[in-house]
Design an enzyme around this catalytic site. Structure first.
Site, PDB file in Angstrom:
ATOM      1  N   ASN A 128      37.444  41.394  29.928  1.00  0.00           N
ATOM      2  CA  ASN A 128      36.478  40.743  30.826  1.00  0.00           C
ATOM      3  C   ASN A 128      35.219  41.563  31.156  1.00  0.00           C
ATOM      4  OD1 ASN A 128      38.120  42.407  32.380  1.00  0.00           O
ATOM      5  ND2 ASN A 128      38.075  41.050  34.147  1.00  0.00           N
ATOM      6  N   GLY A 175      44.281  46.017  32.628  1.00  0.00           N
ATOM      7  CA  GLY A 175      44.697  44.766  31.980  1.00  0.00           C
ATOM      8  C   GLY A 175      45.758  44.073  32.796  1.00  0.00           C
ATOM      9  N   SER A 176      46.583  43.297  32.123  1.00  0.00           N
ATOM     10  CA  SER A 176      47.534  42.451  32.843  1.00  0.00           C
ATOM     11  C   SER A 176      48.706  43.264  33.398  1.00  0.00           C
ATOM     12  CB  SER A 176      48.059  41.373  31.907  1.00  0.00           C
ATOM     13  OG  SER A 176      48.672  41.979  30.794  1.00  0.00           O
ATOM     14  N   GLU A 228      45.260  49.742  36.248  1.00  0.00           N
ATOM     15  CA  GLU A 228      44.401  48.826  37.020  1.00  0.00           C
ATOM     16  C   GLU A 228      44.761  47.422  36.548  1.00  0.00           C
ATOM     17  OE1 GLU A 228      42.447  49.900  39.361  1.00  0.00           O
ATOM     18  OE2 GLU A 228      42.548  52.030  38.915  1.00  0.00           O
ATOM     19  N   LEU A 229      45.535  46.694  37.360  1.00  0.00           N
ATOM     20  CA  LEU A 229      46.174  45.468  36.875  1.00  0.00           C
ATOM     21  C   LEU A 229      45.634  44.210  37.560  1.00  0.00           C
ATOM     22  CD1 LEU A 229      49.768  47.010  36.715  1.00  0.00           C
ATOM     23  CD2 LEU A 229      47.966  47.059  34.970  1.00  0.00           C
ATOM     24  N   CYS A 251      38.985  40.596  37.815  1.00  0.00           N
ATOM     25  CA  CYS A 251      40.269  40.950  38.436  1.00  0.00           C
ATOM     26  C   CYS A 251      40.220  40.816  39.950  1.00  0.00           C
ATOM     27  CB  CYS A 251      40.663  42.365  38.050  1.00  0.00           C
ATOM     28  SG  CYS A 251      39.395  43.569  38.433  1.00  0.00           S
ATOM     29  N   GLU A 274      47.719  34.462  39.677  1.00  0.00           N
ATOM     30  CA  GLU A 274      46.369  34.906  39.354  1.00  0.00           C
ATOM     31  C   GLU A 274      45.764  33.847  38.437  1.00  0.00           C
ATOM     32  OE1 GLU A 274      45.878  38.268  36.604  1.00  0.00           O
ATOM     33  OE2 GLU A 274      44.093  38.855  37.726  1.00  0.00           O
TER      34      GLU A 274
HETATM   35  P1  NAD Z   1      45.878  42.309  28.516  1.00  0.00           P
HETATM   36  O1  NAD Z   1      46.907  43.023  29.318  1.00  0.00           O
HETATM   37  O2  NAD Z   1      46.299  41.185  27.668  1.00  0.00           O
HETATM   38  O3  NAD Z   1      45.120  43.335  27.542  1.00  0.00           O
HETATM   39  C1  NAD Z   1      44.515  44.514  28.021  1.00  0.00           C
HETATM   40  C2  NAD Z   1      44.498  45.556  26.910  1.00  0.00           C
HETATM   41  O4  NAD Z   1      45.836  45.948  26.620  1.00  0.00           O
HETATM   42  C3  NAD Z   1      43.917  45.063  25.583  1.00  0.00           C
HETATM   43  O5  NAD Z   1      43.179  46.102  24.992  1.00  0.00           O
HETATM   44  C4  NAD Z   1      45.163  44.776  24.755  1.00  0.00           C
HETATM   45  O6  NAD Z   1      44.922  44.837  23.374  1.00  0.00           O
HETATM   46  C5  NAD Z   1      46.059  45.902  25.215  1.00  0.00           C
HETATM   47  N1  NAD Z   1      47.507  45.694  25.000  1.00  0.00           N
HETATM   48  C6  NAD Z   1      48.187  44.551  24.794  1.00  0.00           C
HETATM   49  N2  NAD Z   1      49.507  44.818  24.605  1.00  0.00           N
HETATM   50  C7  NAD Z   1      49.643  46.161  24.731  1.00  0.00           C
HETATM   51  C8  NAD Z   1      50.751  47.053  24.661  1.00  0.00           C
HETATM   52  N3  NAD Z   1      51.989  46.627  24.420  1.00  0.00           N
HETATM   53  N4  NAD Z   1      50.526  48.371  24.834  1.00  0.00           N
HETATM   54  C9  NAD Z   1      49.281  48.837  25.088  1.00  0.00           C
HETATM   55  N5  NAD Z   1      48.193  48.038  25.155  1.00  0.00           N
HETATM   56  C10 NAD Z   1      48.375  46.719  24.991  1.00  0.00           C
HETATM   57  O7  NAD Z   1      44.743  41.853  29.575  1.00  0.00           O
HETATM   58  P2  NAD Z   1      43.455  40.937  29.320  1.00  0.00           P
HETATM   59  O8  NAD Z   1      43.889  39.511  29.151  1.00  0.00           O
HETATM   60  O9  NAD Z   1      42.557  41.538  28.320  1.00  0.00           O
HETATM   61  O10 NAD Z   1      42.712  41.088  30.737  1.00  0.00           O
HETATM   62  C11 NAD Z   1      42.990  40.309  31.848  1.00  0.00           C
HETATM   63  C12 NAD Z   1      43.853  41.032  32.870  1.00  0.00           C
HETATM   64  O11 NAD Z   1      43.271  42.285  33.199  1.00  0.00           O
HETATM   65  C13 NAD Z   1      43.954  40.280  34.173  1.00  0.00           C
HETATM   66  O12 NAD Z   1      45.284  40.309  34.635  1.00  0.00           O
HETATM   67  C14 NAD Z   1      43.044  41.050  35.103  1.00  0.00           C
HETATM   68  O13 NAD Z   1      43.340  40.912  36.462  1.00  0.00           O
HETATM   69  C15 NAD Z   1      43.238  42.436  34.615  1.00  0.00           C
HETATM   70  N6  NAD Z   1      42.116  43.282  35.004  1.00  0.00           N
HETATM   71  C16 NAD Z   1      42.299  44.211  35.998  1.00  0.00           C
HETATM   72  C17 NAD Z   1      41.227  44.991  36.421  1.00  0.00           C
HETATM   73  C18 NAD Z   1      41.402  46.014  37.529  1.00  0.00           C
HETATM   74  O14 NAD Z   1      40.520  46.851  37.687  1.00  0.00           O
HETATM   75  N7  NAD Z   1      42.483  45.984  38.300  1.00  0.00           N
HETATM   76  C19 NAD Z   1      39.974  44.821  35.847  1.00  0.00           C
HETATM   77  C20 NAD Z   1      39.815  43.861  34.842  1.00  0.00           C
HETATM   78  C21 NAD Z   1      40.902  43.103  34.425  1.00  0.00           C
END
Ligand code: NAD
Length: 488
Positions: free
Chosen positions: A158, A238-239, A258-259, A292, A390
């Site tokens: 994002n 990420g998630s 940071e989730l 997020c 979310e």
């Molecule tokens: P995602 O978890 O699907 O992917 C994030 C990253 O993790 C990507 O680079 C992906 O390729 C990688 N990934 C996937 N599987 C993995 C594994 N098994 N091991 C290591 N890396 C892996 O998230 P997304 O859909 O790209 O982003 C959306 C999520 O991110 C939402 O839940 C959002 O709230 C969160 N987010 C949090 C913040 C924060 O600062 N807290 C900021 C932005 C987004």
């Protein structure tokens, strides 16, 4: 309108200072029209290991002083600034956010680099007054901060540029080497960042391999990073699902997570309702709600619910939906079909359970395949999916309460704890909320989405562990060593 970049966006990975291809590649598409705009390699497990080992060797070889790290990051910031419009175009191309928001992201990323450069000069330890304990009056002791070694930076789709800078900038400032892994669907702007970083490395005394970037499958790259002993720290945004997987498998590595979030913003009856509505809608709908700390739940005192909802509807209707390259556009497509379908499902289930659509509610079709209208839902109860989950989309559920205690209780009624917002003119109420809301940040007279890049930022509960924000990230990416002098 369309992407206006002269060079090819069929990119390679950076491993040990060399731009490297792989046997398999994956396409990057523009979310608004599904057109292919470029491609990146799918890293193999061996290539990930190569990148880690190149970073380890560079870390061992690097002799950069704090001032040289400052210069390296400043130089990178200058190069990014020179390429600002190109990078903004690429962000909009791969992620689909409106071009104005993409330009803001590049500007913020440049500032994040410059703030990181400054922080390189502030790796302070402390002098410990040994005479505070009986029998140690003649001894001397101080601490010094040292880098960890190889830091892995994994980022979501994002904010594909600035979230990478939030990790790489402080990691380099602290003296580490890095391996970056951008999201599979939005890797291109991060690669442009690594082009700037590598150019700066080549014009500095830093060794090749100090900065590396690998692309492709998250699980392939993630598992190799987890397995490799040389990776001292993983910084992940990420998630929550992937974050928990990393936490369970990271052993003794340092972890910053940071989730996800389900952030509340409370609007109380003693505030300027129209001004609050404007901010709430902006906070819920920017980047089509894919933020997020976006406003996920609006909690309102029942006496002003109608007034607030009317003002939110007006604010939503003033937003322009369309092509993200069009300067007038406020809302464009979601990043991909999965993200779009998730929002559709949450919306439809919430309606089935009795919520009222006050505006919006249309999606797909003539609007564009993955476009969802800004939508205000009233009559939402805490059990409905739009309140419980979310929602990474421009849905704004409004939950009405009749006391401030209930507002706080509802704000905390989630497994997440990222950020919160509160609109009130009452200082006592503001302090009460600040103390009682269980989230990483409580923002008064603004929305949950409030963030400057140097602020401490990071959630509680399922929203993560550790803090970002330059100074705090530098602390995570370094360790404190004690040096004691004993006088006999
Ligand atoms: P995602 O978890 O699907 O992917 C994030 C990253 O993790 C990507 O680079 C992906 O390729 C990688 N990934 C996937 N599987 C993995 C594994 N098994 N091991 C290591 N890396 C892996 O998230 P997304 O859909 O790209 O982003 C959306 C999520 O991110 C939402 O839940 C959002 O709230 C969160 N987010 C949090 C913040 C924060 O600062 N807290 C900021 C932005 C987004």
């Amino acid at each position: 309108m369309s992407l206006d970049v002269a060079s090819s966006l069929d990119k390679r990975m950076l491993i040990a200072g060399k731009w490297t291809d792989s046997e398999n590649r994956t396409d990057v598409v523009h979310p608004y029209d599904g057109e292919r705009i470029g491609s990146v390699p799918m890293a193999t497990d061996v290539q990930v290991r190569d990148a880690v080992e190149a970073a380890e060797a560079a870390f061992d070889a690097s002799t950069l002083s704090a001032y040289q790290r400052y210069e390296l990051l400043e130089d990178t910031a200058d190069r990014l600034e020179e390429r600002a419009e190109e990078v903004a175009q690429v962000i909009t191309g791969e992620q689909g956010k409106p071009i104005g928001e993409a330009r803001t992201e590049v500007d913020r990323a440049t500032q994040t680099l410059r703030l990181s450069a400054e922080q390189a000069k502030r790796m302070f330890g402390e002098y410990v007054p040994m005479d505070a304990q009986k029998g140690f009056a003649k001894d001397h002791c101080f601490t010094q901060r040292e880098p960890l070694g190889v830091v892995a930076a994994i980022t979501p789709f994002n904010f594909p540029l600035n979230l990478m800078v939030h990790k790489v900038g402080p990691a380099l400032a602290a003296g580490n080497a890095v391996v970056g892994k951008p999201a599979t669907n939005t890797p291109l702007s991060a690669i442009l960042l690594f082009e700037c970083l590598q150019d700066a490395v080549e014009d500095s005394p830093a060794p090749d391999g100090l900065v590396n970037v690998v692309t492709g499958s998250g699980s392939t790259v993630g598992d190799e990073l987890l397995a490799h002993d040389a990776v001292e720290a993983i910084s992940f945004t990420g998630s929550t699902g992937v974050g928990k997987y990393l936490a369970e498998n990271s052993g003794m590595k340092e972890l910053t997570l940071e989730l996800g979030g389900n952030d509340p913003t409370i609007v109380w009856h003693d505030t300027d309702v129209e001004a609050a509505a404007e901010q709430v809608v902006g906070g819920a709908c920017s980047n089509a709600g894919q933020v997020c700390n976006s406003v996920e739940r609006v909690i309102v005192h029942e006496s002003i619910e109608d007034e607030l909802v009317d003002a939110m509807v007006d604010a939503c209707r003033s937003l322009t939906i369309g092509d993200p390259f069009d300067e007038e556009t406020d809302i464009a497509a979601m990043v991909d079909g999965d993200q779009f379908e998730d929002v559709v499902e949450i919306f439809e289930e919430t309606i089935e359970q009795g919520a009222t659509v006050e505006c919006g509610g249309d999606y797909g079709g003539d609007l564009g395949d993955w476009v969802f209208e800004p939508t205000v839902l009233s009559g939402v109860t805490p059990e409905m999916p739009a309140a419980k989950e979310e929602t990474f989309g421009p849905l704004v559920p409004v939950i009405s309460v009749d006391s401030f205690d209930e507002a706080i209780e509802e704000a905390n009624n989630t497994n997440y704890g990222l950020e919160a917002g509160l609109f009130t003119q009452d200082i006592d109420r503001a302090k009460r909320a600040a103390d009682a809301i269980n989230a990483g940040g409580v923002n008064i007279n603004t929305v949950s989405g409030f963030r400057a890049d140097h602020m401490p930022y990071g959630g509680f509960k399922d929203s993560g562990v550790g803090k970002e924000g330059i100074k705090y990230a530098v602390e995570h990416f370094s360790r404190e060593k004690l040096v004691g002098f004993h006088q006999g």
